[in-house]
Design an enzyme around this catalytic site. Sequence first.
Site, mmCIF file in Angstrom:
data_model
loop_
_atom_site.group_PDB
_atom_site.id
_atom_site.type_symbol
_atom_site.label_atom_id
_atom_site.label_comp_id
_atom_site.label_asym_id
_atom_site.label_seq_id
_atom_site.Cartn_x
_atom_site.Cartn_y
_atom_site.Cartn_z
ATOM 1 N N GLY A 74 -2.320 -17.976 -0.184
ATOM 2 C CA GLY A 74 -2.957 -16.707 0.042
ATOM 3 C C GLY A 74 -1.873 -15.642 0.518
ATOM 4 C CG HIS A 75 -2.979 -11.847 2.104
ATOM 5 N ND1 HIS A 75 -2.715 -11.497 3.236
ATOM 6 C CD2 HIS A 75 -4.343 -11.789 1.650
ATOM 7 C CE1 HIS A 75 -4.043 -11.327 4.153
ATOM 8 N NE2 HIS A 75 -4.785 -11.632 3.091
ATOM 9 C CG ASN A 76 0.986 -10.848 4.499
ATOM 10 O OD1 ASN A 76 -0.038 -10.227 3.978
ATOM 11 N ND2 ASN A 76 2.058 -10.079 5.097
ATOM 12 N NE ARG A 110 1.876 -7.560 -5.548
ATOM 13 C CZ ARG A 110 3.110 -7.563 -5.677
ATOM 14 N NH1 ARG A 110 3.922 -7.080 -4.816
ATOM 15 N NH2 ARG A 110 3.769 -7.649 -6.669
ATOM 16 C CB SER A 150 -1.855 -14.497 8.020
ATOM 17 O OG SER A 150 -1.751 -13.090 7.615
#
Length: 325
Positions: free
Chosen positions: A234-236, A213, A254
């Site tokens: 991974g996140h974002n 998330r 990201s």
Amino acid sequence: MLLSQAIKQTFEGYMTLDSEIKKDFELCGIAPLESANETQISYIDQDKYSHKLADSRAGAVLLRKELLDCVPPHIQPLVVDNPHLAFALLSHLFARKGFSACENPSIDPLANIAPNVHLGKNVRIGARTILMPGVVIGDNVEIGEHCKIYPNVVIYRDTIIGNRVNIHAGCVIGCDGFGYAHTNDGRHIKIEHNGIVVIEDDVELGANNTIDRAVFGQTLIKKGVKIDNLVQIGHNCVVGEHSILVSQVGLAGSTTTGRNVVMGGQAGTGGHIHIGDFVQVAGRGAVGKNLPPHTKWGGHPLMELDEWMKFFVSLRRMVKKQNPK
């Protein structure tokens, strides 16, 4: 909770606030500078983001003393030695529970829910979607129509899944990203990830994928994406339309891609990388920089694919000359 109370509660034992709170307010959340409102707090940990302050509507911002002159009058500056650590501490105030007892589910009569499936609060399941044994669904999850969720998949809270999505056994969707801030004495302080995961229509996820998330905002898998087994996102991250990620690909936080990107097995990226439309990355390629559209890459260090193949052939010839037997 008031801003002053939140800081006192979370900073104690870790750091001090080096500025006065001139305008206290009810703190409702944390958010990036570009999307924060008057009841939220944001932070800047790198000078290169200071230009975002001018257009931000944040109620307060955590930052170092050197950036104090960049803060416009409508934002409350909060001066600390380590804004990243301060942000991590405050993130714990807004962490939410992920799995509750089943309550008020909205399940289409044509959906097929197997025995031994756990549904959290306010779950919505569309028509002709199948949930197989051992699936665990967190609170406020939405799953569209004609989806297949295979055994032992775990979908954390607030995840949004479109139509005709297949998620194979053992996937974990919406777990916390790997993010920590660090104290001066070497302790690791967890950053609570309060964002969500969105998976659009016609996506297929192979077995044992993990999709983290977002810290805030969303991790996004766009329509038509096909992902092999054992992939970590991974996140974002944002994975563009109709992209293909082969087994053991890893995308650091990201990372964003354009449409129809193909990444071979065990290829990976550093954080905050963008890969353009129709780019191909050969297996084990290590992406450490932005890649322009319609290009092909391989190797470690990364080179354009033709160059890398010539380099590899030259290297083999060199080895043969040194070891003719």
